[in-house]
Design a protein around this motif. Structure first.
Motif, PDB file in Angstrom:
ATOM      1  N   UNK A  10      -2.005  29.064  58.261  1.00 47.62           N
ATOM      2  CA  UNK A  10      -0.974  28.905  56.846  1.00 47.62           C
ATOM      3  C   UNK A  10      -1.601  28.162  55.979  1.00 47.62           C
ATOM      4  N   UNK A  11      -2.519  27.160  56.326  1.00 45.25           N
ATOM      5  CA  UNK A  11      -3.305  26.574  55.225  1.00 45.25           C
ATOM      6  C   UNK A  11      -4.000  27.405  54.245  1.00 45.25           C
ATOM      7  N   UNK A  12      -4.401  28.742  54.614  1.00 42.61           N
ATOM      8  CA  UNK A  12      -5.045  29.567  53.756  1.00 42.61           C
ATOM      9  C   UNK A  12      -3.972  30.200  52.918  1.00 42.61           C
ATOM     10  N   UNK A  13      -2.675  30.245  53.122  1.00 42.10           N
ATOM     11  CA  UNK A  13      -1.898  30.773  52.328  1.00 42.10           C
ATOM     12  C   UNK A  13      -1.808  30.207  51.089  1.00 42.10           C
ATOM     13  N   UNK A  14      -1.051  30.988  50.087  1.00 46.75           N
ATOM     14  CA  UNK A  14      -0.605  30.714  48.904  1.00 46.75           C
ATOM     15  C   UNK A  14       0.165  29.576  48.837  1.00 46.75           C
ATOM     16  N   UNK A  15       0.230  28.518  47.948  1.00 45.10           N
ATOM     17  CA  UNK A  15       0.918  27.372  47.921  1.00 45.10           C
ATOM     18  C   UNK A  15       2.094  27.829  46.817  1.00 45.10           C
ATOM     19  N   UNK A  16       3.357  27.394  46.945  1.00 46.67           N
ATOM     20  CA  UNK A  16       4.343  27.489  45.988  1.00 46.67           C
ATOM     21  C   UNK A  16       4.054  27.183  44.614  1.00 46.67           C
ATOM     22  N   UNK A  17       3.166  26.130  44.734  1.00 47.99           N
ATOM     23  CA  UNK A  17       2.582  25.724  43.131  1.00 47.99           C
ATOM     24  C   UNK A  17       1.781  26.613  42.530  1.00 47.99           C
ATOM     25  N   UNK A  18       1.234  27.489  43.432  1.00 46.08           N
ATOM     26  CA  UNK A  18       0.098  28.373  42.889  1.00 46.08           C
ATOM     27  C   UNK A  18       0.794  29.644  42.694  1.00 46.08           C
ATOM     28  N   UNK A  19       1.984  29.853  43.396  1.00 45.54           N
ATOM     29  CA  UNK A  19       2.506  31.149  43.181  1.00 45.54           C
ATOM     30  C   UNK A  19       3.463  31.181  42.005  1.00 45.54           C
ATOM     31  N   UNK A  20       4.276  30.048  41.871  1.00 45.83           N
ATOM     32  CA  UNK A  20       5.127  29.789  40.721  1.00 45.83           C
ATOM     33  C   UNK A  20       4.272  28.603  39.748  1.00 45.83           C
ATOM     34  N   UNK A  74       3.159  26.953  36.447  1.00 46.29           N
ATOM     35  CA  UNK A  74       3.915  26.168  35.169  1.00 46.29           C
ATOM     36  C   UNK A  74       4.092  27.103  33.931  1.00 46.29           C
ATOM     37  N   UNK A  75       2.869  27.891  33.744  1.00 48.63           N
ATOM     38  CA  UNK A  75       2.898  28.500  32.528  1.00 48.63           C
ATOM     39  C   UNK A  75       3.686  30.158  32.802  1.00 48.63           C
ATOM     40  N   UNK A  76       4.290  30.186  33.833  1.00 47.47           N
ATOM     41  CA  UNK A  76       5.173  31.423  34.387  1.00 47.47           C
ATOM     42  C   UNK A  76       4.198  32.490  34.335  1.00 47.47           C
ATOM     43  N   UNK A  77       2.787  32.552  34.676  1.00 45.31           N
ATOM     44  CA  UNK A  77       1.923  33.592  34.598  1.00 45.31           C
ATOM     45  C   UNK A  77       1.930  34.223  35.927  1.00 45.31           C
ATOM     46  N   UNK A  78       1.644  35.619  35.830  1.00 45.63           N
ATOM     47  CA  UNK A  78       1.399  36.400  37.246  1.00 45.63           C
ATOM     48  C   UNK A  78       0.630  35.510  38.124  1.00 45.63           C
ATOM     49  N   UNK A  79       0.819  35.033  39.303  1.00 48.19           N
ATOM     50  CA  UNK A  79      -0.154  34.316  40.028  1.00 48.19           C
ATOM     51  C   UNK A  79      -1.311  35.364  40.629  1.00 48.19           C
ATOM     52  N   UNK A  80      -1.302  36.474  40.327  1.00 49.31           N
ATOM     53  CA  UNK A  80      -2.430  37.345  40.583  1.00 49.31           C
ATOM     54  C   UNK A  80      -2.297  37.821  42.177  1.00 49.31           C
ATOM     55  N   UNK A  81      -3.474  38.660  42.366  1.00 43.60           N
ATOM     56  CA  UNK A  81      -3.514  39.227  43.881  1.00 43.60           C
ATOM     57  C   UNK A  81      -3.637  38.356  44.902  1.00 43.60           C
TER      58      UNK A  81
END
Lengths: 313, 143
Positions: A38-48, A50-57
């Motif tokens: 799970x430490x390789x998973x996306x973090x919430x701060x990377x998914x959401x 601050x600029x509201x951009x698509x977090x990407x694939x």
């Protein structure tokens, strides 16, 4: 009837516990000595973002550094001062003095769904709830990890994390708690793990699992992690709390508070069946007026920025 | 997973019977969605008055933040309403908890503010929410 229901309750509890351990072992194989899956998973701060951009694939998911932890920082609160050794001093490196670090991670199923439904902004969430599209697929997992500073002598008892501080030194943390929410074919399963010095081998114990609001006797199910839900006492219920993960359907975006009203310095959660009055009300003419729409029990969606980049309403 | 599905199937009939029996007397859940209240920040005689004392305003506030809303952040902003430059001293006092024991803590911060401007005197975190905080602001003209 009562004996049958008791047996049912025990069977379900045992089944949920077994499943919780299976998930835990798959995410953090005992004795591996390496970072957990799970430490390789996306973090919430990377998914959401601050600029509201698509977090990407998923293949390009970013792995934020210390900003992935839910910390109070001078970037958010300029001139911030805190207490160190009984004295107020400027907050320079929150990692150096943090008594606890908390982070939220999402697996690929969760990440891909959030992207597909544009749930990484409040604007996208509004559109999705109005279209009834906020229903995470089976296989979605989100987890919350709590890390505590430990000494080198305690290293063998913990799953560990070493962080580099602003002054170049390092600080050792041990995994103190792990809450897992997994979407199964039967619905969400919550599992809460805690570190224990007493356990032989794994050093982690399952505090409990939850798949419903009420037990077989129609009593509220209570489940709260001693680290992550500290202070909530017997007012913690994973499922009832997460049922309040919502978004207002009209007007200025707002969400239901996590905590119930309580005296100063006291925190209380919600337990038992959700109250329909949380989410809306009858208009007096027999029609239900929804005020808050469900976000399928996923609180991390509350971290979304309001708009995407370049949107100025 | 298989064990859990089996348990669900076995329990379905019993749960259905129970829900029918309980439907008539299910109690209404008490609830509220009001914001969580916290302790206020209090002024303790911020000005002594007098003809030479500059005119200024103090905006003291708090906000709940941090993981699980477990921190209170106190904030003090001072506005210079005087034609002179002012120098202000702010003392914030309160308590913090360590190993279950409550200790007092106090902090003094100074700030210089030009006429018509406002400035943050500071933001403080880590204090005991239940105990609240008090502050004292004193300003003097320096020009």
């Amino acid at each position: 009837m009562m004996i049958a229901l008791l047996a049912c309750g025990l069977m379900q509890a045992a089944a949920s516990d077994a499943e919780a351990w299976r998930i835990f072992a798959s995410l953090d194989p005992p004795g591996s000595g390496r970072p957990a899956l799970w430490e390789s998973w996306a973090s919430a701060s990377g998914t959401f973002r601050r600029d509201g951009a698509d977090p990407g694939p998923w293949s390009a998911v970013s792995h934020p550094g210390p900003e992935r932890f839910e910390l109070l920082t001078p970037a958010d609160f300029p001139d911030l001062r805190h207490i160190v050794n009984g004295r107020m001093v400027p907050v320079t490196d929150p990692l150096a003095t943090a008594k606890r670090l908390v982070e939220v991670r999402l697996n690929q199923v969760s990440h891909d769904f959030i992207r597909a439904q544009h749930l990484y902004t409040v604007d996208g969430q509004r559109r999705a709830v109005l279209q009834g599209n906020v229903e995470f697929p089976v296989g979605a997992i989100q987890l919350k990890a709590g890390w505590a500073p430990i000494s080198a002598a305690e290293r063998s008892q913990f799953h560990t994390l070493t962080l580099r501080l602003a002054d170049g030194s390092t600080r050792l943390f041990g995994l103190a708690a792990l809450n897992i929410a997994a979407k199964t074919p039967q619905g969400w399963l919550w599992a809460s793990f805690e570190h224990t010095a007493e356990a032989a081998g794994a050093h982690y114990r399952l505090r409990g699992t939850q798949t419903g609001y009420l037990d077989a006797d129609r009593r509220p199910v209570r489940l709260g992690n001693a680290v992550l839900e500290a202070g909530l006492g017997d007012s913690a219920s994973c499922m009832t709390c997460h049922a309040r993960a919502t978004l207002s359907v009209a007007g200025i975006p707002s969400r239901l508070p996590v905590f119930a009203p309580a005296p100063p310095g006291v925190r209380r959660g919600y337990i038992g069946d959700p109250d329909p009055a949380w989410f809306g009300r009858n208009d007096g003419q027999g029609k239900w007026q929804m005020a808050y729409a469900s976000l399928d029990f996923v609180w991390s969606l509350a971290q979304a920025a309001e708009h995407g980049p370049g949107v100025h309403p | 997973m298989r064990l859990r599905m089996l348990a669900r199937m076995v329990c379905f009939a019993g749960a259905l019977a129970l829900s029918i029996g309980a439907a008539a007397d299910t109690p209404a859940a008490a609830s509220s969605s009001a914001p969580v209240p916290i302790r206020r920040i209090e002024d303790t005689n911020q000005t002594g008055g007098g003809p030479e004392e500059p005119k200024y305003g103090v905006d003291a506030s708090w906000v709940i933040a941090g993981y699980n809303d477990d921190e209170v952040i106190y904030s003090i902003i001072i506005t210079n309403r005087d034609p002179r430059i002012i120098r202000c001293s702010t003392v914030l006092s309160g308590f913090y908890l360590e190993n279950g024991t409550r200790h007092s803590v106090s902090d003094r911060q100074g700030v210089t503010i030009f006429p018509g401007k406002q400035s943050s005197a500071g933001r403080w975190v880590g204090m005991d929410q239940a105990a609240g905080a008090t502050y004292k602001v004193t300003c003097r003209a320096v020009s």
